[in-house]
Design a protein around this motif. Structure first.
Motif, PDB file in Angstrom:
ATOM      1  N   THR A  77      29.971  71.772 -11.061  1.00  0.00           N
ATOM      2  CA  THR A  77      29.533  71.737 -12.455  1.00  0.00           C
ATOM      3  C   THR A  77      28.017  71.669 -12.590  1.00  0.00           C
ATOM      4  O   THR A  77      27.470  72.197 -13.547  1.00  0.00           O
ATOM      5  CB  THR A  77      30.138  70.529 -13.201  1.00  0.00           C
ATOM      6  OG1 THR A  77      29.791  69.348 -12.493  1.00  0.00           O
ATOM      7  CG2 THR A  77      31.620  70.641 -13.311  1.00  0.00           C
ATOM      8  N   PRO A  89      25.744  75.973 -10.715  1.00  0.00           N
ATOM      9  CA  PRO A  89      25.062  76.810 -11.724  1.00  0.00           C
ATOM     10  C   PRO A  89      23.547  76.834 -11.528  1.00  0.00           C
ATOM     11  O   PRO A  89      22.922  77.892 -11.700  1.00  0.00           O
ATOM     12  CB  PRO A  89      25.409  76.134 -13.055  1.00  0.00           C
ATOM     13  CG  PRO A  89      26.542  75.240 -12.781  1.00  0.00           C
ATOM     14  CD  PRO A  89      26.519  74.885 -11.335  1.00  0.00           C
ATOM     15  N   PHE A 146      21.565  80.212 -10.674  1.00  0.00           N
ATOM     16  CA  PHE A 146      20.472  80.664 -11.536  1.00  0.00           C
ATOM     17  C   PHE A 146      19.223  80.955 -10.710  1.00  0.00           C
ATOM     18  O   PHE A 146      18.577  82.003 -10.885  1.00  0.00           O
ATOM     19  CB  PHE A 146      20.172  79.608 -12.601  1.00  0.00           C
ATOM     20  CG  PHE A 146      18.810  79.759 -13.218  1.00  0.00           C
ATOM     21  CD1 PHE A 146      18.511  80.858 -14.008  1.00  0.00           C
ATOM     22  CD2 PHE A 146      17.813  78.819 -12.981  1.00  0.00           C
ATOM     23  CE1 PHE A 146      17.246  81.011 -14.561  1.00  0.00           C
ATOM     24  CE2 PHE A 146      16.545  78.973 -13.522  1.00  0.00           C
ATOM     25  CZ  PHE A 146      16.262  80.073 -14.320  1.00  0.00           C
ATOM     26  N   SER A 200      23.953  81.887 -19.197  1.00  0.00           N
ATOM     27  CA  SER A 200      25.289  82.203 -18.666  1.00  0.00           C
ATOM     28  C   SER A 200      25.731  81.159 -17.654  1.00  0.00           C
ATOM     29  O   SER A 200      26.893  80.740 -17.639  1.00  0.00           O
ATOM     30  CB  SER A 200      25.275  83.581 -17.992  1.00  0.00           C
ATOM     31  OG  SER A 200      25.107  84.589 -18.970  1.00  0.00           O
ATOM     32  N   MET A 201      24.805  80.724 -16.820  1.00  0.00           N
ATOM     33  CA  MET A 201      25.141  79.721 -15.812  1.00  0.00           C
ATOM     34  C   MET A 201      25.426  78.367 -16.456  1.00  0.00           C
ATOM     35  O   MET A 201      26.285  77.621 -15.996  1.00  0.00           O
ATOM     36  CB  MET A 201      24.004  79.586 -14.791  1.00  0.00           C
ATOM     37  CG  MET A 201      23.941  80.749 -13.820  1.00  0.00           C
ATOM     38  SD  MET A 201      25.551  80.982 -13.023  1.00  0.00           S
ATOM     39  CE  MET A 201      25.546  82.748 -12.817  1.00  0.00           C
ATOM     40  N   ALA A 202      24.704  78.057 -17.528  1.00  0.00           N
ATOM     41  CA  ALA A 202      24.980  76.810 -18.259  1.00  0.00           C
ATOM     42  C   ALA A 202      26.399  76.843 -18.829  1.00  0.00           C
ATOM     43  O   ALA A 202      27.140  75.857 -18.763  1.00  0.00           O
ATOM     44  CB  ALA A 202      23.959  76.616 -19.371  1.00  0.00           C
ATOM     45  N   TYR A 221      28.831  78.529 -17.597  1.00  0.00           N
ATOM     46  CA  TYR A 221      29.748  78.399 -16.453  1.00  0.00           C
ATOM     47  C   TYR A 221      29.896  76.931 -16.048  1.00  0.00           C
ATOM     48  O   TYR A 221      31.011  76.444 -15.827  1.00  0.00           O
ATOM     49  CB  TYR A 221      29.222  79.234 -15.279  1.00  0.00           C
ATOM     50  CG  TYR A 221      30.102  79.165 -14.063  1.00  0.00           C
ATOM     51  CD1 TYR A 221      31.287  79.872 -14.006  1.00  0.00           C
ATOM     52  CD2 TYR A 221      29.742  78.368 -12.976  1.00  0.00           C
ATOM     53  CE1 TYR A 221      32.108  79.797 -12.892  1.00  0.00           C
ATOM     54  CE2 TYR A 221      30.554  78.286 -11.859  1.00  0.00           C
ATOM     55  CZ  TYR A 221      31.732  78.997 -11.821  1.00  0.00           C
ATOM     56  OH  TYR A 221      32.541  78.921 -10.726  1.00  0.00           O
ATOM     57  N   GLY A 222      28.773  76.211 -15.962  1.00  0.00           N
ATOM     58  CA  GLY A 222      28.811  74.796 -15.573  1.00  0.00           C
ATOM     59  C   GLY A 222      29.605  73.958 -16.559  1.00  0.00           C
ATOM     60  O   GLY A 222      30.454  73.147 -16.167  1.00  0.00           O
ATOM     61  N   ALA A 261      25.713  69.452 -17.100  1.00  0.00           N
ATOM     62  CA  ALA A 261      25.586  70.777 -16.483  1.00  0.00           C
ATOM     63  C   ALA A 261      24.610  71.651 -17.261  1.00  0.00           C
ATOM     64  O   ALA A 261      23.737  72.319 -16.681  1.00  0.00           O
ATOM     65  CB  ALA A 261      26.962  71.450 -16.419  1.00  0.00           C
ATOM     66  N   THR A 270      20.877  72.911 -15.865  1.00  0.00           N
ATOM     67  CA  THR A 270      20.520  74.331 -15.745  1.00  0.00           C
ATOM     68  C   THR A 270      19.282  74.649 -16.587  1.00  0.00           C
ATOM     69  O   THR A 270      18.381  75.374 -16.143  1.00  0.00           O
ATOM     70  CB  THR A 270      21.701  75.209 -16.201  1.00  0.00           C
ATOM     71  OG1 THR A 270      22.906  74.679 -15.642  1.00  0.00           O
ATOM     72  CG2 THR A 270      21.538  76.638 -15.736  1.00  0.00           C
TER      73      THR A 270
END
Lengths: 312, 273
Positions: B46, B50, B54, B86-88, B90-91, B140, B144
């Motif tokens: 989590t 990410p 990133f 996008s990664m945030a 995902y987390g 998360a 990020t």
């Protein structure tokens, strides 16, 4: 409004409600009638054992008392409330056989967490002390022995100071010493007036710790009484005496007598009323060396719960 | 000295109260959150994953503009910023799923049955799971975004806030999914197979690669994945594009589906236990 007032009245009424009042319980799983017509009335302060072989309906009955299972028919009242309402008020708690613990937190955290869920609960340290695990408080649950985990479940059960404590086969898997210590803690606690209901298949546990034994077989109650009463009920007692010139017909006609065997040196009588037989032999014959033996609970258990025992 | 031990009189009261809020309280919530934070696998997927993703993918696009006619230096948003958001998402999505999925572990350990012997109501228990998931999800998103700010991503303040809120609150869809799976699957480690499923959804929902780059059939399928809507909404404050009703519909649809699924699975579970 009126109805609400009326419905609240019995709970706070003068007469104390029964700890358990269950009427006409039925529960089937598919074609298996796990509980097949059970009525239960348990007064506050009683220590009651549910005794029966596997599949007799002990756990199903307990689940219904706790609201974990809904009866197909019948009603359960715990101190005058539904099981769920009694649980929400902390009036009933239970110690289950296995599971029911988070492995990744400590013993103390588990008790703190459980305590936080009740409106009123006992101090955590006091409860740990009473369950005998105060010095294991900082141990993670998955590092505890089976006996320690069982004491933890017991501690969790004590937190709300419930009027009724239900234990489902609480000492399975514990060694002899562990079982004795566990029951000592329960007995000491029950002296404060707590009602205790436990299921067991250990006869000696029921015999030693219960005031009242309810024997279950195939989802029905086959006997209900003190250990002594149940031992009697099963096959009565055997009266032996050295005697001569006894009239077999008169003895056989005495109340409760099941069989009379005349032997060379005396007589052997099976009876449900050993007092009547003894009185007759001592007063009306020349009987000497009179001996009364009772069956143990195990005999009673086998007789009352085996399939031939009561072919319907 | 008397030999008789003092017998405590009957002292067990029958006058009792039901706890407020169905038993919900901060001791319960704090233990729940601490348990999530102590789980290294959860923390890795989590928070760490990410951030690392990133840095590995996004860092090289710091100066690549998403707009054809303006450069990042002229004020355009960089591809790196898109990847950060996008990664945030995902987390936050991993955090929520694992928080909801925790009910599977609790069921496997018999804890949910134990809870039914306390005043805690199922609603209060689920509220704890949702708040626990949101707390970890916030961590998360913040981790990020902090990584992005540190390496030099510049965005207007309201974009940081709106994108962050969308990534964070959108993850509720996945709390519902985690709860649904948690009540359906009798598994001690539900995240072991939910992890790959989420990675798959993230890929086809356009979190790792823009859907337009996948193109064709994959793009048409991708818009139906539960990850697509949240990603689009979270990135929308940066693009300044017209409001994407398809993305909102996607989020609402999946929230309703997973929420109803979780409610049904919960009812089935409590009837059997």
């Amino acid at each position: 409004m009126t109805q609400q007032l009326l419905s609240q009245a019995p709970a706070q009424g003068v007469a104390a409600s029964a700890a358990v009042d269950a009427v006409g319980l039925y529960k089937a799983f598919g074609k298996v009638h796990a509980v097949n017509g059970i009525d239960l009335h348990i007064e506050p302060g009683e220590i009651v054992a549910f005794l029966g072989p596997n599949g007799a309906g002990k756990t199903t009955t307990i689940d219904m008392l706790l609201g974990l299972g809904q009866p197909d028919q019948g009603t359960v009242k715990i101190f005058g409330h539904s099981p769920r309402a009694a649980i929400a008020r902390g009036q009933v708690s239970a110690v289950m056989q296995t599971g029911g613990l988070l492995k990744d937190i400590t013993v103390r955290k588990t008790v703190q967490l459980t305590a936080s869920l009740f409106a009123n609960s006992q101090p955590v340290d006091e409860v740990l002390e009473r369950a005998g695990i105060r010095d294991t408080g900082d141990r993670r649950v998955d590092k505890c022995s089976g006996g320690q985990q069982q004491r933890l479940r017991f501690a969790m059960g004590l937190l709300s100071d419930p009027g009724l404590l239900i234990l489902d086969e609480p000492t399975t898997g514990m060694d002899v010493e562990g079982r004795r210590d566990f029951w000592q803690a329960i007995r000491a606690d029950a002296a404060r007036g707590r009602t205790v209901v436990f299921a067991t298949h250990y006869l000696d546990e029921a015999d030693a710790y219960a005031d009242r034994i309810i024997l279950l077989r195939r989802g029905q109650i086959v006997a209900d009484g003190t250990a002594a009463e149940i031992k009697n009920l099963a096959s009565g007692r055997i009266v032996r005496a050295t005697v001569t010139g006894l009239d077999q017909a008169i003895v056989a006609a005495l109340p409760g007598v099941e069989s009379v065997e005349l032997r060379q040196d005396g007589v052997l009588i099976r009876t449900k009323d050993s007092d009547a037989v003894a009185r007759y032999l001592l007063n009306q014959s020349n009987a000497t060396d009179l001996e009364i033996t009772s069956h143990n609970l195990e005999d009673a258990f086998v007789a009352l719960t085996s399939d031939e025992g009561s072919a319907a | 000295m008397s030999t008789q031990t003092a017998i405590t009189p009957i002292s067990i009261s029958n006058e009792r109260n039901v706890p407020p809020l169905g038993g919900f309280n901060f001791t319960l919530l704090s233990i729940e959150i601490r348990r999530r934070l102590r789980n290294r696998r959860t923390l890795f997927f989590t928070v760490l994953f990410p951030v690392v993703m990133f840095l590995m993918i996004g860092l090289q696009y710091m100066d690549t503009s998403v707009e054809p006619h303006r450069t990042v230096a002229q004020g355009a948003t960089s591809v790196a910023a898109y990847i950060m958001v996008s990664m945030a998402v995902y987390g936050a999505m991993m955090a929520s799923t694992s928080a909801g999925g925790a009910v599977a572990i609790e069921r496997a350990q018999g804890w949910s049955r134990q809870l039914r012997l306390t005043p805690l109501t199922p609603t209060a228990n689920i509220a704890v799971k949702i708040i626990g998931g949101l707390s970890l999800g916030l961590l998360a998103v913040v981790a990020t975004f902090v990584a992005g700010a540190v390496v030099g991503i510049h965005l207007p303040v309201q974009v940081w806030i709106l994108s962050g809120l969308a990534a964070w609150l959108g993850s509720l869809v996945f709390t519902a999914m985690g709860l649904m799976v948690g009540y359906l699957v009798p598994s001690d480690n539900v995240m072991q197979f939910m992890g790959p499923v989420l990675a798959f959804l993230a890929f086809f929902g356009g979190l790792f690669t823009p859907l337009k780059q996948l193109g064709g059939v994959l793009e048409q399928i991708g818009v139906w994945t539960p990850t697509y809507g949240i990603g689009e909404i979270a990135r929308a404050p940066m693009s300044g594009d017209a409001f994407n009703w398809l993305a909102v519909g996607n989020v609402v649809l999946w929230l309703v589906l997973f929420g109803a699924g979780a409610a049904l699975a919960f009812r089935r579970d409590t009837q059997r236990v």
